[in-house]
Design an enzyme around this catalytic site. Structure first.
Site, short mmCIF file in Angstrom:
data_model
loop_
_atom_site.label_atom_id
_atom_site.label_comp_id
_atom_site.label_asym_id
_atom_site.label_seq_id
_atom_site.Cartn_x
_atom_site.Cartn_y
_atom_site.Cartn_z
N GLY A 33 5.04 27.70 58.13
CA GLY A 33 4.99 27.57 56.66
C GLY A 33 4.56 28.45 55.94
CD GLU B 61 -2.41 26.33 57.42
OE1 GLU B 61 -1.26 26.42 57.30
OE2 GLU B 61 -3.14 25.38 58.03
CG ASP B 62 2.02 25.66 55.23
OD1 ASP B 62 0.67 25.57 55.67
OD2 ASP B 62 2.91 25.36 55.89
CG ASP C 170 -2.07 17.02 54.03
OD1 ASP C 170 -2.40 16.38 52.94
OD2 ASP C 170 -1.14 16.17 55.03
CG PHE D 30 5.81 15.81 52.44
CD1 PHE D 30 4.83 15.74 53.26
CD2 PHE D 30 7.18 16.53 52.75
CE1 PHE D 30 4.78 16.37 54.69
CE2 PHE D 30 7.05 17.36 53.91
CZ PHE D 30 6.21 17.37 54.86
CB VAL D 31 5.36 20.02 48.39
CG1 VAL D 31 5.01 19.55 47.04
CG2 VAL D 31 4.16 20.47 49.05
NE ARG E 180 10.24 25.78 58.71
CZ ARG E 180 9.01 25.28 58.97
NH1 ARG E 180 7.92 25.58 57.95
NH2 ARG E 180 8.60 24.49 60.17
P1 IMP Z 1 -3.49 19.49 57.64
O1 IMP Z 1 -3.87 19.72 59.18
O2 IMP Z 1 -3.44 17.86 57.59
O3 IMP Z 1 -4.31 19.93 56.76
O4 IMP Z 1 -2.14 19.76 57.89
C1 IMP Z 1 -1.81 21.28 57.63
C2 IMP Z 1 -0.36 21.41 57.88
O5 IMP Z 1 0.45 20.31 57.68
C3 IMP Z 1 0.08 22.41 56.89
O6 IMP Z 1 0.06 23.71 57.50
C4 IMP Z 1 1.72 21.90 57.01
O7 IMP Z 1 2.74 22.78 58.03
C5 IMP Z 1 1.77 20.44 57.03
N1 IMP Z 1 1.69 19.80 55.61
C6 IMP Z 1 0.90 19.17 55.01
N2 IMP Z 1 1.37 18.64 53.81
C7 IMP Z 1 2.66 19.16 53.72
C8 IMP Z 1 3.51 19.02 52.88
O8 IMP Z 1 3.53 18.21 51.81
N3 IMP Z 1 4.82 19.77 53.10
C9 IMP Z 1 5.09 20.21 54.08
N4 IMP Z 1 4.08 20.40 55.23
C10 IMP Z 1 3.01 19.70 55.03
#
Ligand code: IMP
Length: 162
Positions: A22, A77-78, A81, A130-131, A143
């Site tokens: 991402g 990081e993209d 979350d 969700f984006v 993507r």
């Molecule tokens: P976390 O571990 O929950 O913080 O998630 C991080 C990863 O979840 C990111 O690097 C993304 O790959 C994925 N992610 C979380 N939210 C989204 C979203 O809204 N769209 C796409 N990928 C997401």
């Protein structure tokens, strides 16, 4: 963001670590604005299976190509979350003794946070949607959209045009 990062480390080689897949567009754009010496590495983690909900489990699917001991490292990081992925990465990397370890994220869903982690540099805080696009996917799709877009799901979990 690039100016702020470079101000903090004017003379260092910034070792950017992109979290696949991402972060690739964001990393490419950020790197071009940083100036000075920059190097790249990438690692793969899986934190999401199919769909939009986290499994809560983080797994390393591809490790770094080179060591980070003594380097000025910037995790790119993209999106932040729940923060579980970043928490896992920070622990993993701190054990490898970088000189500095910082985190840059494009997007931050602040209200979804479970783990107690924070990025050092944040592009945009966003609401709990969700984006997709600009590197972000839904089941590996979208993507390549040039902009970050909110994914609208229909009643059976399909995107609206399916
Ligand atoms: P976390 O571990 O929950 O913080 O998630 C991080 C990863 O979840 C990111 O690097 C993304 O790959 C994925 N992610 C979380 N939210 C989204 C979203 O809204 N769209 C796409 N990928 C997401």
């Amino acid at each position: 963001m690039a100016r702020e990062i470079r101000r903090g480390f004017p003379d260092d080689t910034l070792h950017l670590i992109g979290v696949l897949k991402g972060s690739i567009f964001f990393l490419a754009d950020l790197a071009r604005e940083l100036g000075g010496e920059v190097s790249f590495d990438f690692l793969g983690v899986s934190s999401y299976g199919k769909g939009t909900d986290s499994t809560g489990e983080v797994k390393l699917t591809k490790d770094l190509d080179v060591g980070i001991e003594g380097r000025t490292v910037l995790i790119v990081e993209d999106i932040l979350d729940t923060g579980l992925t970043l928490k896992y990465l920070l622990k993993l990397f701190e054990e490898r003794k970088p000189r500095h370890l910082r985190v840059a994220v494009l997007l931050d869903k602040v209200e979804r946070r479970i783990a107690d982690v924070k990025a050092d540099y944040t592009g945009f805080p966003i609401p709990n949607e969700f984006v997709v696009g600009y590197g972000l996917d839904f089941d590996e799709r979208y993507r390549n959209l040039p902009d970050v877009c909110v994914l609208q799901l229909g009643s059976r979990g399909k995107t609206k045009n399916e």
